[in-house]
Structure formats: C-alpha cells, structure tokens
Write a protein that holds these residues in place. Structure first.
Motif, PDB file in Angstrom:
ATOM      1  N   PHE B  35       0.833  -1.194   0.000  1.00 54.08           N
ATOM      2  CA  PHE B  35       0.000   0.000   0.000  1.00 54.08           C
ATOM      3  C   PHE B  35       0.874   1.253   0.000  1.00 54.08           C
ATOM      4  O   PHE B  35       2.002   1.247   0.504  1.00 54.08           O
ATOM      5  CB  PHE B  35      -0.874   0.054   1.270  1.00 54.08           C
ATOM      6  CG  PHE B  35      -1.720  -1.154   1.517  1.00 54.08           C
ATOM      7  CD1 PHE B  35      -1.203  -2.260   2.173  1.00 54.08           C
ATOM      8  CD2 PHE B  35      -3.043  -1.176   1.117  1.00 54.08           C
ATOM      9  CE1 PHE B  35      -1.983  -3.378   2.420  1.00 54.08           C
ATOM     10  CE2 PHE B  35      -3.836  -2.296   1.365  1.00 54.08           C
ATOM     11  CZ  PHE B  35      -3.306  -3.390   2.015  1.00 54.08           C
ATOM     12  N   TYR B  37       0.118   5.077   1.492  1.00 54.61           N
ATOM     13  CA  TYR B  37      -0.778   5.963   2.225  1.00 54.61           C
ATOM     14  C   TYR B  37      -0.230   7.382   2.146  1.00 54.61           C
ATOM     15  O   TYR B  37       0.973   7.607   2.207  1.00 54.61           O
ATOM     16  CB  TYR B  37      -0.874   5.558   3.699  1.00 54.61           C
ATOM     17  CG  TYR B  37      -1.817   4.407   3.970  1.00 54.61           C
ATOM     18  CD1 TYR B  37      -1.359   3.087   3.929  1.00 54.61           C
ATOM     19  CD2 TYR B  37      -3.159   4.630   4.288  1.00 54.61           C
ATOM     20  CE1 TYR B  37      -2.222   2.035   4.189  1.00 54.61           C
ATOM     21  CE2 TYR B  37      -4.023   3.582   4.543  1.00 54.61           C
ATOM     22  CZ  TYR B  37      -3.542   2.281   4.499  1.00 54.61           C
ATOM     23  OH  TYR B  37      -4.399   1.239   4.754  1.00 54.61           O
ATOM     24  N   GLN B  39      -0.369  11.142   4.020  1.00 50.23           N
ATOM     25  CA  GLN B  39      -0.706  11.825   5.260  1.00 50.23           C
ATOM     26  C   GLN B  39      -0.485  13.320   5.073  1.00 50.23           C
ATOM     27  O   GLN B  39       0.630  13.809   5.194  1.00 50.23           O
ATOM     28  CB  GLN B  39       0.125  11.288   6.426  1.00 50.23           C
ATOM     29  CG  GLN B  39      -0.323  11.859   7.767  1.00 50.23           C
ATOM     30  CD  GLN B  39       0.486  11.321   8.933  1.00 50.23           C
ATOM     31  OE1 GLN B  39       1.705  11.349   8.927  1.00 50.23           O
ATOM     32  NE2 GLN B  39      -0.213  10.816   9.945  1.00 50.23           N
ATOM     33  N   SER B  42      -3.170  17.557   7.888  1.00 49.30           N
ATOM     34  CA  SER B  42      -4.254  17.222   8.816  1.00 49.30           C
ATOM     35  C   SER B  42      -3.970  15.951   9.610  1.00 49.30           C
ATOM     36  O   SER B  42      -4.661  15.661  10.590  1.00 49.30           O
ATOM     37  CB  SER B  42      -5.562  17.036   8.047  1.00 49.30           C
ATOM     38  OG  SER B  42      -5.485  15.876   7.225  1.00 49.30           O
ATOM     39  N   ARG B  43      -2.960  15.176   9.187  1.00 56.71           N
ATOM     40  CA  ARG B  43      -2.536  13.926   9.850  1.00 56.71           C
ATOM     41  C   ARG B  43      -3.439  12.752   9.534  1.00 56.71           C
ATOM     42  O   ARG B  43      -3.172  11.646   9.985  1.00 56.71           O
ATOM     43  CB  ARG B  43      -2.424  14.093  11.369  1.00 56.71           C
ATOM     44  CG  ARG B  43      -1.459  15.149  11.798  1.00 56.71           C
ATOM     45  CD  ARG B  43      -0.065  14.798  11.367  1.00 56.71           C
ATOM     46  NE  ARG B  43       0.927  15.735  11.908  1.00 56.71           N
ATOM     47  CZ  ARG B  43       2.210  15.710  11.593  1.00 56.71           C
ATOM     48  NH1 ARG B  43       2.672  14.822  10.741  1.00 56.71           N
ATOM     49  NH2 ARG B  43       3.043  16.585  12.136  1.00 56.71           N
ATOM     50  N   GLN B  44      -4.492  12.955   8.773  1.00 60.44           N
ATOM     51  CA  GLN B  44      -5.352  11.841   8.384  1.00 60.44           C
ATOM     52  C   GLN B  44      -4.571  10.881   7.502  1.00 60.44           C
ATOM     53  O   GLN B  44      -3.776  11.301   6.672  1.00 60.44           O
ATOM     54  CB  GLN B  44      -6.582  12.359   7.618  1.00 60.44           C
ATOM     55  CG  GLN B  44      -7.539  11.287   7.153  1.00 60.44           C
ATOM     56  CD  GLN B  44      -8.323  10.654   8.276  1.00 60.44           C
ATOM     57  OE1 GLN B  44      -8.841  11.341   9.157  1.00 60.44           O
ATOM     58  NE2 GLN B  44      -8.416   9.338   8.279  1.00 60.44           N
ATOM     59  N   MET B  45      -4.771   9.582   7.684  1.00 60.87           N
ATOM     60  CA  MET B  45      -4.136   8.572   6.835  1.00 60.87           C
ATOM     61  C   MET B  45      -5.095   8.241   5.698  1.00 60.87           C
ATOM     62  O   MET B  45      -6.197   7.751   5.930  1.00 60.87           O
ATOM     63  CB  MET B  45      -3.829   7.306   7.640  1.00 60.87           C
ATOM     64  CG  MET B  45      -2.778   7.505   8.711  1.00 60.87           C
ATOM     65  SD  MET B  45      -1.147   7.809   8.024  1.00 60.87           S
ATOM     66  CE  MET B  45      -0.724   6.173   7.436  1.00 60.87           C
ATOM     67  N   LEU B  47      -5.619   6.235   2.077  1.00 57.80           N
ATOM     68  CA  LEU B  47      -5.116   5.205   1.177  1.00 57.80           C
ATOM     69  C   LEU B  47      -5.052   5.759  -0.240  1.00 57.80           C
ATOM     70  O   LEU B  47      -6.043   6.245  -0.765  1.00 57.80           O
ATOM     71  CB  LEU B  47      -6.014   3.965   1.228  1.00 57.80           C
ATOM     72  CG  LEU B  47      -5.629   2.828   0.291  1.00 57.80           C
ATOM     73  CD1 LEU B  47      -4.268   2.257   0.678  1.00 57.80           C
ATOM     74  CD2 LEU B  47      -6.693   1.737   0.318  1.00 57.80           C
ATOM     75  N   ARG B  50      -3.197   0.419  -3.765  1.00 57.48           N
ATOM     76  CA  ARG B  50      -2.777  -0.866  -3.201  1.00 57.48           C
ATOM     77  C   ARG B  50      -2.470  -1.828  -4.342  1.00 57.48           C
ATOM     78  O   ARG B  50      -2.977  -1.693  -5.455  1.00 57.48           O
ATOM     79  CB  ARG B  50      -3.850  -1.427  -2.283  1.00 57.48           C
ATOM     80  CG  ARG B  50      -5.097  -1.920  -2.988  1.00 57.48           C
ATOM     81  CD  ARG B  50      -6.005  -2.671  -2.044  1.00 57.48           C
ATOM     82  NE  ARG B  50      -7.118  -3.244  -2.777  1.00 57.48           N
ATOM     83  CZ  ARG B  50      -8.385  -2.948  -2.533  1.00 57.48           C
ATOM     84  NH1 ARG B  50      -8.689  -2.097  -1.575  1.00 57.48           N
ATOM     85  NH2 ARG B  50      -9.346  -3.521  -3.209  1.00 57.48           N
ATOM     86  N   PHE B  91       3.584   7.166   3.037  1.00 53.14           N
ATOM     87  CA  PHE B  91       4.063   5.949   3.681  1.00 53.14           C
ATOM     88  C   PHE B  91       3.794   4.741   2.793  1.00 53.14           C
ATOM     89  O   PHE B  91       2.697   4.578   2.261  1.00 53.14           O
ATOM     90  CB  PHE B  91       3.340   5.719   5.017  1.00 53.14           C
ATOM     91  CG  PHE B  91       3.719   6.682   6.097  1.00 53.14           C
ATOM     92  CD1 PHE B  91       2.898   7.764   6.399  1.00 53.14           C
ATOM     93  CD2 PHE B  91       4.878   6.505   6.830  1.00 53.14           C
ATOM     94  CE1 PHE B  91       3.238   8.651   7.410  1.00 53.14           C
ATOM     95  CE2 PHE B  91       5.223   7.380   7.841  1.00 53.14           C
ATOM     96  CZ  PHE B  91       4.408   8.456   8.127  1.00 53.14           C
ATOM     97  N   LEU B 105      -0.349  -3.865   9.516  1.00 50.32           N
ATOM     98  CA  LEU B 105       0.378  -3.156   8.473  1.00 50.32           C
ATOM     99  C   LEU B 105       1.776  -2.846   8.995  1.00 50.32           C
ATOM    100  O   LEU B 105       1.935  -2.363  10.109  1.00 50.32           O
ATOM    101  CB  LEU B 105      -0.336  -1.855   8.120  1.00 50.32           C
ATOM    102  CG  LEU B 105      -1.651  -1.991   7.341  1.00 50.32           C
ATOM    103  CD1 LEU B 105      -2.399  -0.674   7.333  1.00 50.32           C
ATOM    104  CD2 LEU B 105      -1.386  -2.475   5.930  1.00 50.32           C
ATOM    105  N   PHE B 107       4.848  -0.472   8.286  1.00 54.21           N
ATOM    106  CA  PHE B 107       5.067   0.786   7.579  1.00 54.21           C
ATOM    107  C   PHE B 107       6.550   1.097   7.411  1.00 54.21           C
ATOM    108  O   PHE B 107       7.385   0.742   8.250  1.00 54.21           O
ATOM    109  CB  PHE B 107       4.434   1.943   8.355  1.00 54.21           C
ATOM    110  CG  PHE B 107       2.938   1.991   8.277  1.00 54.21           C
ATOM    111  CD1 PHE B 107       2.157   1.279   9.175  1.00 54.21           C
ATOM    112  CD2 PHE B 107       2.307   2.759   7.310  1.00 54.21           C
ATOM    113  CE1 PHE B 107       0.770   1.329   9.107  1.00 54.21           C
ATOM    114  CE2 PHE B 107       0.922   2.818   7.237  1.00 54.21           C
ATOM    115  CZ  PHE B 107       0.157   2.096   8.133  1.00 54.21           C
ATOM    116  N   GLY B 108       6.839   1.808   6.338  1.00 54.23           N
ATOM    117  CA  GLY B 108       8.149   2.444   6.197  1.00 54.23           C
ATOM    118  C   GLY B 108       8.168   3.718   7.023  1.00 54.23           C
ATOM    119  O   GLY B 108       7.186   4.088   7.675  1.00 54.23           O
ATOM    120  N   THR B 109       9.291   4.424   6.955  1.00 52.36           N
ATOM    121  CA  THR B 109       9.475   5.620   7.780  1.00 52.36           C
ATOM    122  C   THR B 109       8.925   6.879   7.131  1.00 52.36           C
ATOM    123  O   THR B 109       8.906   7.932   7.748  1.00 52.36           O
ATOM    124  CB  THR B 109      10.950   5.825   8.106  1.00 52.36           C
ATOM    125  OG1 THR B 109      11.691   5.810   6.890  1.00 52.36           O
ATOM    126  CG2 THR B 109      11.459   4.717   9.030  1.00 52.36           C
TER     127      THR B 109
END
Lengths: 116, 117
Positions: B35, B37, B39, B42-45, B47, B50, B91, B105, B107-109
C-alpha cells in the motif's frame, strides 16, 4: 457515513495520570488496531483485536492496555503515562469475517498526546 | 520478520511535473499486499493505492501509479501532473496475506513530498 472516530483529538497530560483514548467504528468491523506514529519510525502497531473479547499484543505494547467489550469500540488505556508515550496515535479497523480479511484498513483521524 | 524501507526522507517536485517515491521491502512470503498511504498536514491517513502481490499488472489510480517489481522487492509510487494538494508525507506499507497472519500493516518511515508552485 462510514468512519472511525477517536477522542480526544489532542491531549496534554502529566506523568502517571491515567488516561483513555476512545476509538469507535460504525462499519461492523471485526478487526481493530492501534498504532503509534513517531518521527523517523513510521507507524507501529501497539495492540489489535480480532473480535469482541479477543485482543493481542502488537510490536510495541509496553505501557498500554486495551479492551474489546463491544464490537464497535476499542479503547486504548495508558494507566501510568510516561514522556516516551508522547506520540500520534491512530485507531484502524477492517472487516474480517469467515476467515476472509479485507485488505483495506480504515484509519481514525489520530490523537496527538503530549505527556509532560 | 518483514521490513519496509523508504530511503528518501524528503523529496521535492515542481507543480505539473512527475515524481517517483521509492520503497523496498523484505519478506520471505509470496502472498501479501502493498500500500501507499498519504498523510497531509491534517494527519489523516489516506489510502492512495494498493497492489496485490499475485497480480503482475501494476495498479493505477488516476494520477497515481506503482511500479511493482516482485523479484526485486520494490514498490515505487509515481505521481504524474503533481498538484499542490499532493504535498504530504507518503508511507509505504506491507501486509501479509499468509493464512495465520493478522491484519497488521508494516510501515516504512515515510517520504515527505513538497510541491513547488
């Protein structure tokens, strides 16, 4: 509207003062999970739940508790918060029914926590 | 254990240009999902896109497409005709499709993308 909600969105607290971050979803999802996000580390899973009364540790569970008494709610409990728990927290949910896992996870808006 | 690596902490692109964000992962499994993602501030994740590992065809969602190289364990995201609203942290994430696995999930950094007007 299908959504995951978290409360509070922002919280400043002091070391040792118990707090709860609530998470609720209205999609009848079986699977719920908590992540924390820290700079340079991405998101890491804290705890997850595969259904009511079924919870298990993720990768960074130390200092946290969870419960799943109702399908829609999955609160995150910090019984004695410490400054190293200052972070951005996300709740997520997805469908997991009859062994079939939905690949998409739905995230809440995040809770920013500062522990002094 | 599976790992996800994003080697570009920050990137910049001019509006209307194309940019590619890199992601590599390590796994011994053959069935998994990948995936991207987004961000925003607003910090909302959110998608973005995929990819199922069993599918050879690269996923596409409007201006977003991936280059999935399973043998190389590479999963890059291409954003075409970049817009100011694309500025965000991106991400890359991995999810096992192994029967006994959870929905976790990995995640990468993250890669912080700036879009210059």
């Amino acid at each position: 509207e299908a959504q995951v909600t978290q409360n509070p969105r922002y919280l400043i607290t002091v070391t040792g003062k118990k707090l709860t971050v609530t998470c609720s979803q209205n999609m009848n999802h079986e699977y719920m999970s908590w992540y924390r996000q820290d700079p340079g580390l991405g998101l890491r899973q804290i705890y997850y739940s595969m259904n009511v009364e079924v919870t298990d540790k993720g990768d960074v569970p130390e200092g946290y508790k969870v419960s799943r008494k109702e399908k829609r709610n999955f609160p995150l409990i910090l019984e004695s918060p410490s400054p190293n728990q200052t972070s951005l927290y996300f709740c997520a949910s997805s469908s997991w029914s009859g062994g079939v896992r939905e690949e998409t996870q739905y995230f809440g808006p995040g809770t920013r926590l500062l522990v002094l | 254990a599976q790992t996800v690596t994003q080697s570009q902490p920050e990137m910049s692109v001019q509006e209307a240009e194309t940019v590619t964000l890199s992601c590599t992962y390590d796994t011994s499994e053959s069935d998994y999902y990948l995936f991207w993602y987004k961000q925003p501030p607003s910090r909302q994740m959110i998608l973005v896109i995929r990819q199922e590992a069993y599918k050879q065809q690269n996923a596409t969602e409007n201006r977003f497409s991936v280059n999935f190289q399973k043998a190389a364990k590479s999963f890059s995201l291409k954003i075409s005709d970049s817009q100011l609203g694309d500025a965000a942290m991106y991400f890359c994430a991995y999810r096992s499709d192994y029967g006994g696995a959870t929905n976790k999930l990995i995640f990468g950094t993250g890669t912080l993308l700036a879009v210059q007007p």
